[in-house]
Write a protein that holds these residues in place. Structure first.
Motif, short mmCIF file in Angstrom:
data_model
loop_
_atom_site.label_atom_id
_atom_site.label_comp_id
_atom_site.label_asym_id
_atom_site.label_seq_id
_atom_site.Cartn_x
_atom_site.Cartn_y
_atom_site.Cartn_z
N ALA A 197 0.84 -1.20 0.00
CA ALA A 197 0.00 0.00 0.00
C ALA A 197 0.87 1.25 0.00
O ALA A 197 1.85 1.33 0.75
CB ALA A 197 -0.92 0.01 1.22
N GLY A 198 0.52 2.20 -0.87
CA GLY A 198 1.28 3.44 -0.92
C GLY A 198 1.10 4.12 -2.25
O GLY A 198 0.08 3.97 -2.91
N GLU A 199 2.12 4.87 -2.67
CA GLU A 199 2.00 5.64 -3.89
C GLU A 199 3.25 5.53 -4.75
O GLU A 199 4.34 5.21 -4.26
CB GLU A 199 1.75 7.12 -3.56
CG GLU A 199 2.87 7.77 -2.77
CD GLU A 199 2.58 9.23 -2.44
OE1 GLU A 199 3.47 10.06 -2.68
OE2 GLU A 199 1.48 9.52 -1.94
N GLY A 200 3.07 5.75 -6.05
CA GLY A 200 4.19 5.92 -6.94
C GLY A 200 4.99 4.67 -7.27
O GLY A 200 4.57 3.53 -7.03
N ALA A 201 6.17 4.95 -7.83
CA ALA A 201 7.03 3.88 -8.34
C ALA A 201 7.50 2.93 -7.24
O ALA A 201 7.67 1.73 -7.49
CB ALA A 201 8.23 4.50 -9.05
N LEU A 202 7.72 3.44 -6.04
CA LEU A 202 8.20 2.58 -4.96
C LEU A 202 7.20 1.48 -4.66
O LEU A 202 7.59 0.31 -4.48
CB LEU A 202 8.48 3.41 -3.70
CG LEU A 202 8.95 2.61 -2.48
CD1 LEU A 202 10.24 1.86 -2.78
CD2 LEU A 202 9.14 3.54 -1.28
N ALA A 203 5.92 1.81 -4.59
CA ALA A 203 4.89 0.80 -4.31
C ALA A 203 4.87 -0.26 -5.40
O ALA A 203 4.80 -1.46 -5.12
CB ALA A 203 3.53 1.47 -4.19
N GLY B 180 1.03 11.27 -12.29
CA GLY B 180 2.19 11.44 -13.15
C GLY B 180 3.32 10.46 -12.91
O GLY B 180 4.10 10.15 -13.82
N THR B 181 3.44 9.95 -11.67
CA THR B 181 4.53 9.02 -11.35
C THR B 181 4.24 7.60 -11.82
O THR B 181 5.14 6.76 -11.79
CB THR B 181 4.80 9.00 -9.84
OG1 THR B 181 3.58 8.69 -9.16
CG2 THR B 181 5.30 10.35 -9.37
N LEU B 182 3.01 7.31 -12.24
CA LEU B 182 2.64 5.96 -12.65
C LEU B 182 2.70 5.86 -14.18
O LEU B 182 1.73 6.11 -14.87
CB LEU B 182 1.24 5.62 -12.14
CG LEU B 182 1.05 5.71 -10.62
CD1 LEU B 182 -0.39 5.39 -10.25
CD2 LEU B 182 2.02 4.79 -9.90
N THR B 183 3.86 5.51 -14.68
CA THR B 183 4.06 5.43 -16.12
C THR B 183 3.45 4.14 -16.67
O THR B 183 3.26 3.16 -15.93
CB THR B 183 5.55 5.46 -16.46
OG1 THR B 183 6.17 4.28 -15.90
CG2 THR B 183 6.22 6.70 -15.88
N PHE C 113 14.23 17.34 -4.73
CA PHE C 113 13.04 17.31 -5.58
C PHE C 113 12.18 16.07 -5.40
O PHE C 113 11.15 15.94 -6.05
CB PHE C 113 13.46 17.41 -7.05
CG PHE C 113 14.19 18.68 -7.38
CD1 PHE C 113 13.52 19.88 -7.47
CD2 PHE C 113 15.57 18.67 -7.56
CE1 PHE C 113 14.19 21.06 -7.76
CE2 PHE C 113 16.25 19.84 -7.85
CZ PHE C 113 15.56 21.04 -7.95
N GLY C 114 12.57 15.13 -4.54
CA GLY C 114 11.83 13.89 -4.42
C GLY C 114 12.21 12.92 -5.52
O GLY C 114 13.12 13.17 -6.32
N HIS C 115 11.50 11.81 -5.57
CA HIS C 115 11.84 10.74 -6.51
C HIS C 115 11.66 11.20 -7.95
O HIS C 115 10.59 11.67 -8.34
CB HIS C 115 10.96 9.52 -6.26
CG HIS C 115 11.24 8.40 -7.22
ND1 HIS C 115 12.34 7.59 -7.10
CD2 HIS C 115 10.57 7.99 -8.32
CE1 HIS C 115 12.33 6.71 -8.08
NE2 HIS C 115 11.27 6.92 -8.84
N ARG C 116 12.74 11.12 -8.72
CA ARG C 116 12.69 11.36 -10.16
C ARG C 116 13.64 10.36 -10.81
O ARG C 116 14.18 9.49 -10.15
CB ARG C 116 13.13 12.80 -10.49
CG ARG C 116 12.26 13.86 -9.85
CD ARG C 116 12.56 15.25 -10.38
NE ARG C 116 13.95 15.62 -10.14
CZ ARG C 116 14.51 16.74 -10.61
NH1 ARG C 116 13.80 17.56 -11.36
NH2 ARG C 116 15.76 17.04 -10.34
N SER C 117 13.84 10.49 -12.11
CA SER C 117 14.72 9.54 -12.80
C SER C 117 16.18 9.87 -12.51
O SER C 117 16.52 10.98 -12.09
CB SER C 117 14.49 9.61 -14.31
OG SER C 117 15.02 10.81 -14.84
N ILE C 118 17.06 8.90 -12.76
CA ILE C 118 18.49 9.12 -12.55
C ILE C 118 19.02 10.19 -13.50
O ILE C 118 19.98 10.91 -13.20
CB ILE C 118 19.28 7.80 -12.69
CG1 ILE C 118 20.71 7.99 -12.19
CG2 ILE C 118 19.24 7.30 -14.13
CD1 ILE C 118 21.49 6.70 -12.07
N ALA C 119 18.37 10.35 -14.66
CA ALA C 119 18.79 11.39 -15.61
C ALA C 119 18.62 12.77 -14.97
O ALA C 119 19.48 13.66 -15.15
CB ALA C 119 17.97 11.30 -16.89
#
Length: 209
Positions: free
Chosen positions: A53-59, A86-89, A189-195
């Protein structure tokens, strides 16, 4: 400090590995309520009915990782955000589909129910997307993917933090409140891509130069 040793400038890129606010409306401690980061470093296996349970890519990363280890266990994913977040690609959601992970979206975990006799986790109470009705899912192990914040315990009070617990930095120059200290990546900025993180490092290097 590092600056006192003769270093002219410091760039902080400490990431955001610490769990922030718990997705559970009533935070609880139990041996079978674990953090998603512990799943990714290999310390947690699925057990019976496992819920992430949670949000985004980590979940999603935690759910997919557990599904690959599942054996006879089952894994369900409860996202606190809509699927359009937006974080759920599409690639992340496709990974869930490949592992046959059932997704509940916009549910909010309210409380874990523990059997008073055995002490075992038995179910989780959720608030449905309409905000009025409740639902219950059987659960033997709950994995919480809380929003991540940086661990700033090594320099408490030295740099200004935002209200969310991130390092405050100018979005253009990446300068912090501390003289000759810059910061970037997830700790700002919080979780974003490595780029994005690499770009922050290059931008800070130019500013330092």
């Amino acid at each position: 400090s590092v600056l006192d040793s003769g270093v002219d400038a410091v760039f902080l890129a400490v990431g955001a590995s610490r769990a922030g606010r718990s997705p559970l409306e009533t935070p609880q401690h139990h041996a079978d309520i674990v953090d998603a980061m512990d799943v990714l470093i290999g310390e947690v296996a699925p057990c019976g009915q496992t819920i992430v349970a949670g949000e985004g890519a980590l979940a999603i990363d935690a759910a997919v990782t557990l599904a690959k280890r599942a054996g006879n266990a089952t894994v369900q994913l409860v996202l606190t955000t809509p699927l359009s977040a937006g974080t759920l690609t599409p690639s992340l959601l496709a990974a869930c589909a490949r592992e046959r992970i059932h997704i509940h979206h916009e549910w909010r975990p309210r409380r874990a129910q523990v059997d008073p006799e055995s002490g075992l986790l038995v179910s989780i109470d959720f608030v449905a997307p309409d905000g009025k009705s409740g639902r219950v899912l059987a659960c033997d192990r709950l994995v919480l993917a809380a929003p991540r914040i940086p661990d700033t315990t090594s320099f408490p009070g030295e740099v200004t933090l935002t209200s969310d617990g991130f390092i405050a930095a100018d979005p253009h120059t990446l300068r912090t409140s501390m003289h000759n200290v810059w910061a970037g990546g997830a700790c700002v900025f919080g979780h974003r891509s490595i780029a994005h993180a690499v770009a922050d490092g290059k931008r800070a290097a130019w500013e330092i130069h």
